[in-house]
Design an enzyme around this catalytic site. Structure first.
Site, PDB file in Angstrom:
ATOM      1  N   LEU A 150      25.354 -56.355   3.644  1.00  0.00           N
ATOM      2  CA  LEU A 150      25.692 -54.930   3.560  1.00  0.00           C
ATOM      3  C   LEU A 150      26.473 -54.680   2.265  1.00  0.00           C
ATOM      4  CD1 LEU A 150      25.832 -52.311   5.364  1.00  0.00           C
ATOM      5  CD2 LEU A 150      28.061 -53.109   6.095  1.00  0.00           C
ATOM      6  N   ALA A 151      27.309 -55.615   1.930  1.00  0.00           N
ATOM      7  CA  ALA A 151      28.090 -55.521   0.689  1.00  0.00           C
ATOM      8  C   ALA A 151      28.465 -56.922   0.251  1.00  0.00           C
ATOM      9  CB  ALA A 151      29.355 -54.706   0.937  1.00  0.00           C
TER      10      ALA A 151
ATOM     11  N   ASP B 265      46.187 -52.604  -0.812  1.00  0.00           N
ATOM     12  CA  ASP B 265      44.955 -52.781  -1.603  1.00  0.00           C
ATOM     13  C   ASP B 265      44.105 -51.527  -1.440  1.00  0.00           C
ATOM     14  OD1 ASP B 265      43.120 -54.003  -3.204  1.00  0.00           O
ATOM     15  OD2 ASP B 265      42.319 -55.352  -1.689  1.00  0.00           O
TER      16      ASP B 265
HETATM   17  N1  LIG Z   1      34.216 -52.485   9.007  1.00  0.00           N
HETATM   18  C1  LIG Z   1      33.327 -52.202   8.058  1.00  0.00           C
HETATM   19  N2  LIG Z   1      32.366 -51.294   8.280  1.00  0.00           N
HETATM   20  C2  LIG Z   1      31.474 -50.988   7.325  1.00  0.00           C
HETATM   21  N3  LIG Z   1      31.450 -51.523   6.093  1.00  0.00           N
HETATM   22  C3  LIG Z   1      32.390 -52.437   5.799  1.00  0.00           C
HETATM   23  C4  LIG Z   1      33.378 -52.834   6.761  1.00  0.00           C
HETATM   24  N4  LIG Z   1      34.156 -53.774   6.192  1.00  0.00           N
HETATM   25  C5  LIG Z   1      33.689 -53.949   4.952  1.00  0.00           C
HETATM   26  N5  LIG Z   1      32.632 -53.154   4.693  1.00  0.00           N
HETATM   27  C6  LIG Z   1      31.878 -53.080   3.429  1.00  0.00           C
HETATM   28  O1  LIG Z   1      32.040 -54.285   2.717  1.00  0.00           O
HETATM   29  C7  LIG Z   1      32.685 -54.070   1.450  1.00  0.00           C
HETATM   30  C8  LIG Z   1      33.580 -55.254   1.118  1.00  0.00           C
HETATM   31  O2  LIG Z   1      34.522 -55.447   2.145  1.00  0.00           O
HETATM   32  P1  LIG Z   1      36.033 -55.842   1.850  1.00  0.00           P
HETATM   33  O3  LIG Z   1      36.612 -54.820   0.919  1.00  0.00           O
HETATM   34  O4  LIG Z   1      36.715 -56.045   3.136  1.00  0.00           O
HETATM   35  O5  LIG Z   1      35.798 -57.227   1.077  1.00  0.00           O
HETATM   36  P2  LIG Z   1      36.723 -57.984   0.010  1.00  0.00           P
HETATM   37  O6  LIG Z   1      36.028 -59.210  -0.437  1.00  0.00           O
HETATM   38  O7  LIG Z   1      38.062 -58.164   0.606  1.00  0.00           O
HETATM   39  O8  LIG Z   1      36.755 -56.954  -1.154  1.00  0.00           O
HETATM   40  P3  LIG Z   1      37.843 -56.709  -2.273  1.00  0.00           P
HETATM   41  O9  LIG Z   1      37.222 -57.253  -3.510  1.00  0.00           O
HETATM   42  O10 LIG Z   1      37.971 -55.215  -2.245  1.00  0.00           O
HETATM   43  O11 LIG Z   1      39.096 -57.423  -1.856  1.00  0.00           O
HETATM   44  C9  LIG Z   1      33.405 -52.740   1.631  1.00  0.00           C
HETATM   45  O12 LIG Z   1      33.577 -52.074   0.402  1.00  0.00           O
HETATM   46  C10 LIG Z   1      32.469 -51.983   2.556  1.00  0.00           C
HETATM   47  O13 LIG Z   1      31.415 -51.388   1.831  1.00  0.00           O
END
Ligand SMILES: Nc1ncnc2c1ncn2[C@@H]1O[C@H](COP(=O)(O)OP(=O)(O)OP(=O)(O)O)[C@@H](O)[C@H]1O
Length: 543
Positions: free
Chosen positions: A127-128, A285
């Site tokens: 998804l991401a 953050d």
């Molecule tokens: N609960 C959720 N529901 C829907 N999409 C989500 C959820 N959690 C995360 N995502 C998607 O996944 C992406 C990345 O998640 P997250 O920011 O938690 O990861 P990260 O590796 O900690 O990123 P960062 O580089 O910001 O620290 C988010 O921008 C969002 O698009």
């Protein structure tokens, strides 16, 4: 391996012309020679601005550097504004890793045989894909709840460790090389980054933080926190409720949904101050990728937040001083601001208050020339910290985090609603909080909080009073004994010194006598006497 990575980092930096950011006159001859040595690595983007080149280089170097860039983008005190703005573009568009690998990590971490044991559906396409982790959509078998599964990138720990090692070496070289190195504090910046990123690597931290936020904002109409499934959370994997909101950066979509933008912007400020002053636990953050708006009630919009990897906490003294600082500041009472900094111990107690007050006035008065609604709150705080730093303010990591978060909140608020008057929104909140901290209500609250503790200690009081009185009664006697012991010690020391002098004199006489007469026994007697004196002197000293 490290040599190879070092070469790769150098290559990317030189190909993005980052060496040109350091004026030639600052570089020693060997650095210039080294640059000529790498003649085949030319700047491939001479047409692009400095900021763009830095951003592109960090993007090319991968997740660790992207995250570093994100952090740097908030350090407007260290970077030229153009570079900081460009770095803030660094979002999480990072190459995904092999989904099969992600599945393996999930199975291994959660102790499953197959994914269908836990999930009724699992989307293989991520998804991401962010710097630290990758996110997959899924459905829980039990209850059919839509969830996302966050998986830490494989081998990221080693990559981070070795990249940080190289960053540290480069930072200490820069600190020595650059004339402005001390002020830029590259070593400290890398250290701060290391602390943050290492914490983010353990998803059990994030899960615990998420659950705390959920509890703090239970039933809130201002902020929704998705549920974390703690039973399925592990160091490398976290399962949480999937949310469906509009990303905060999608302003077009928010407007198209008739979102009340003024309310939304003000709510952002309220939520932030609630986290800081009510809960002492704030999301640190707050970049736009982590904030969404619920689509349910556009006229009374509710925020949704994710990614609880970095949080800040403040103790009650910090909160109190911060609130008082803000209030004094906006009343332009610079004397009070200076005094508060000393009282809180943020600057040394021997700080020249007049000088400090004058410096704060000098940087802040120009800011107040603008209408209140245009004043950047975070900039005010930043200027204040920078001034205080010149007066040896000890860096308070929790305050730096707070200032950075405020920067995000303010930037976001102004994007949503440019006329947002942050001070007008925050002032009643701060004043109320201050009222609750002092006065009768606060006293009542403090008493009722401490009452169970006091009632537990109450039965011990008669004994304590009795013991203390007994000690007071015997105090003169004790003091007399102590005094006598000290006197005795002094006497012993004097005797010992006297015996040492006598012993030395006898030995000298014993050494001189044989020059004037042939008999050996008088000199032997003196020597013996001397040694005897020394013996008794040492015994007295040790007793
Ligand atoms: N609960 C959720 N529901 C829907 N999409 C989500 C959820 N959690 C995360 N995502 C998607 O996944 C992406 C990345 O998640 P997250 O920011 O938690 O990861 P990260 O590796 O900690 O990123 P960062 O580089 O910001 O620290 C988010 O921008 C969002 O698009």
């Amino acid at each position: 391996m490290r040599i190879l990575r070092f070469y790769q980092i150098n290559k990317v930096m030189l190909q993005h012309g980052l060496d040109e950011l350091i004026p030639g006159k600052w570089l020693p001859w060997y650095a210039k020679l080294g640059r000529i040595g790498f003649f085949w690595l030319r700047n491939k983007h001479p047409d692009k601005s400095q900021g763009t080149r830095v951003r592109l280089a960090l993007q090319t170097l991968g997740p660790v550097f992207i995250k570093f860039g994100q952090m740097l983008s908030t350090r407007k005190d260290l970077l030229p504004p153009e570079v900081a703005t460009e770095l803030s573009i660094l979002q999480d568009q990072v190459e995904p890793f092999d989904p099969e690998l992600a599945k393996q990590i999930i199975l291994q971490s959660l102790g499953l045989e197959k994914l269908s044991d836990l999930f009724s559906e699992f989307e293989t396409k991520p998804l991401a894909s962010a710097s630290i982790a990758q996110v997959h959509a899924a459905k829980l078998k039990d209850g059919n709840q839509d969830v996302v599964v966050k998986v830490i990138r494989p081998n990221i720990q080693q990559t981070i460790q070795s990249d940080i090692e190289l960053m540290r070496t480069a930072a200490s070289a820069l600190q020595k090389l650059l004339p402005d190195g001390k002020r830029l504090r590259p070593v400290e910046v890398v250290k701060e980054y290391e602390r943050t990123i290492i914490d983010e690597l353990d998803l059990t931290h994030e899960a615990a933080n998420g659950m705390q936020f959920k509890r703090n904002f239970e039933n809130s109409t201002a902020l929704y926190v998705p549920t974390i499934y703690s039973d399925y959370s592990h160091k490398n994997v976290m399962v949480m409720e999937r949310i469906y909101g509009t990303p905060i950066s999608d302003i077009k979509q928010l407007v198209a949904r008739n979102t009340n933008m003024k309310r939304l912007a003000e709510r952002g400020v309220e939520v932030f101050f609630t986290q800081v002053f009510r809960d002492s636990f704030f999301h640190a953050d707050m970049h736009p990728g982590n904030i969404f708006v619920s689509t349910v009630n556009p006229n009374d919009p509710q925020y949704i937040t994710i990614d609880f990897g970095i949080v800040g906490t403040l103790n009650s003294e910090d909160k109190r001083y911060l609130a008082e600082n803000f209030i004094a500041f906006f009343n332009r009472n610079y004397r009070k601001v200076a005094q508060l900094h000393v009282d809180s111990g943020w600057v040394p107690s021997d700080t020249d208050i007049d000088d400090f007050e004058a410096s704060i006035r000098k940087v802040c008065e120009p800011i107040f020339q603008k209408p209140l609604a245009e004043i950047e709150f975070s900039n005010v705080l930043l200027q204040l910290f920078n001034t205080a730093r010149r007066f040896n303010m000890v860096i308070q990591p929790q305050l730096v985090l707070l200032q950075k978060t405020l920067l995000y909140i303010e930037g976001l608020g102004r994007q949503l609603y440019p006329q947002l008057d942050l001070w007008k929104t925050a002032k009643p909140f701060l004043e109320n909080w201050m009222k609750e901290q002092i006065g009768l209500k606060a006293m009542y609250q403090k008493i009722s909080t401490n009452l169970p503790y006091w009632s537990e200690k109450l039965p011990e009081i008669p004994d304590l009073v009795y013991d203390t009185l007994k000690q007071v009664k015997t105090l003169p006697e004790l003091q007399k004994l102590q005094f006598e012991a000290q006197q005795e010690q002094l006497r012993q020391q004097h005797t010992s010194t006297l015996l040492m002098i006598m012993g030395t004199t006898f030995i000298i006489i014993g050494a001189i006598l044989p020059m004037y007469q042939d008999n050996w026994w008088p000199s032997g007697c003196f020597d013996l006497l001397g040694l005897g004196c020394w013996f008794f002197a040492f015994r007295k000293k040790r007793s």
